[in-house]
Design an enzyme around this catalytic site. Sequence first.
Site, short mmCIF file in Angstrom:
data_model
loop_
_atom_site.label_atom_id
_atom_site.label_comp_id
_atom_site.label_asym_id
_atom_site.label_seq_id
_atom_site.Cartn_x
_atom_site.Cartn_y
_atom_site.Cartn_z
N HIS A 1 41.56 30.67 30.16
CA HIS A 1 40.85 31.73 30.90
C HIS A 1 41.11 31.59 32.40
CE1 HIS A 1 38.37 33.47 27.66
NE2 HIS A 1 38.54 32.28 27.12
N CYS B 1 43.22 34.61 26.03
CA CYS B 1 42.53 34.09 24.86
C CYS B 1 42.69 35.04 23.67
CB CYS B 1 41.06 33.83 25.21
SG CYS B 1 40.27 32.69 24.06
N GLU C 1 40.35 33.65 34.59
CA GLU C 1 39.29 34.34 35.35
C GLU C 1 38.11 33.44 35.69
OE1 GLU C 1 39.94 34.65 32.15
OE2 GLU C 1 38.21 35.23 30.95
#
Length: 606
Positions: A172, A80, A174
């Site tokens: 993202h 990002c 994660e």
Amino acid sequence: MNHDAIAVIDFGGQYAHLIATKVRRSEVLAEILQPDDPTEMFEKYKGIIISGSPSLASHGEDSMYNKEIYDLKIPILGFCFGHQEIAKHYGGKVIHGGREWGHTDLEILRSHPIFDGLDSVQQVWMSHFDSVVEVGPEFEELAYSSMGPGTAEHRFAAIGSDSLRRYGFQFHPEVDDTTNGDKMIANFVLDICGCKPSWTMENYIGEQVGAIEKQVGDKSVFLLASGGVDSTVAAKLFAQALGSQRLELLHVDNGMMRKDESRKVMALLADLGLDSNLHFVDATSDFLDALAGVTDPEKKRSIIGQTFVDVFQREAIKLGIEGHLLGQGTIYPDTIETGGTKRADTIKTHHNRVPIIEKMIAQGKVVEPLADLYKVEVRELGEKLGIPHDALWRHPFPGPGLGVRLLCSDGKPENPGADQLAEEVSDAAREYGLEAVALPIRSVGVKADLRSYEHPVMLHGKLRYEKLLEASSGVLKDVSGINRCVWNLGQTLPRKMRLLAAYMTKDRLDLLREVDAIVMEALERHGVYDSIWQCPTVLAPLEIDGKGRELVIVRPIHSERAMTATAARLSSELIAELRQEILDIENVSGLALDLTSKPPGTIEWE
Ligand code: XMP
């Protein structure tokens, strides 16, 4: 053992911790570093990941980080904001636009090691205002977002330069909503950075046993055992390294424990074979005397922290063990969140990092064998050490205990901007067919990473749960000066409310213990204890319509790491039982369910 490791640059607390835990899932150590840490600190790592950030790369926000990291020869991956910074640094262009939020399909353009083992269309999670619209000469577009392959803003969802070993993802990986995010992170860490996966619990136990033996030498360790996951796992690890004879455990009842808690904790420690030198002290009066007349939440916290230190020092002298090293169950985020990072929100003051402990740490008198671990890893370690599942999966309970759930007041009304706020709140709620009042107390919240101390709002009316949540976030968005919405479980919306003078007293704590036990038992009875992350019960000294003294608020939440949270739904049967059992108690004036997510509300009320 030296582990290959990845540095995660922390541009926004929660993202960085998520990334580090995901890297560790591929058995590679990840550590959090700060954007302006010197280049030498990065040199020992085999790769760097730059986290996302609330800042806007298009406006040059947060651009004052150490850019010398780009001169290092190790691979760098950005997510990002990190992705946009990498693009910019190597001659690309970032604009303010192309906003995407939520699930998106990622179309991968060619096979590449970073997407190894994955299909060419991947579900990913996006949350961005800025977009990369051009890349520099050495970069290529590896994937675009299916939101709009034709529009420049939605291209470049993944970029890379194999010659420079620099990569970026707009999405993202994660977060769990990116279905194969773990695999992408593992591909980077294991294949591109070439890390050896050695971060396993078996290795960790062996290393820590060695490290404890080395630091403690022929001395012994003294540990405060609260019964929480961290101190229990630490105790078991110390016992394994030193033998239980060289471990002195002290359980302090601070008067702010749950109902029957101290008895259960002592029994658990005994069951774990940790009772060779197990001591107990009822220090209720030390704590309550020190807290008499105090109402400010942070002041309460610091008094509780200091009293713990006073009590353990006094008890150590009594037991003749003041020369022992101090063991603590401090975990990795605790060391990062207090002073370890400039970005930390200072909402809580950890009492394993108060000044006197800091001084002892500097003198080498503190042993913290869990200081490198995240909570999930502590639980994994606990399992390996034979601690029962129930003890490892209890809801987290704050160090100051029920002390932060018993709101105190000197009785002077916290006037909620009276007429104007009352009007704004009821107008906003009317949009959803609900009534509302602002409560004349304040509670802690977090907005844009900063602490807020604002009024909660009580909503009243019948709506489906999803609609209630919608109303709650709508009202919180529309009205400023408020940070929470609770849903009234009483019959009518209270119009007359009086804030009463109320302090940390044994009677109020006993009442809170009683109500808290009712809530916990109801969660267990309905089989939802395990699916809820934490469920604080709070007492606020609000007299409603002339009856009772305390408003009870129940706050069930879902969360992964307490950095963000959403309200958890309770079934209508469970709510009906709570109503019946709690509203009948003398001194209870009302009952409400907290609907607020974090942000803007924190999990605890203060
Ligand atoms: P908040 O209220 O900040 O809570 O959203 C996040 C998590 O931290 C716990 N918490 C504390 N834990 N000492 C602790 O040891 C404290 O002073 C403290 N305050 C909050 C809270 O229970 C939640 O899990």
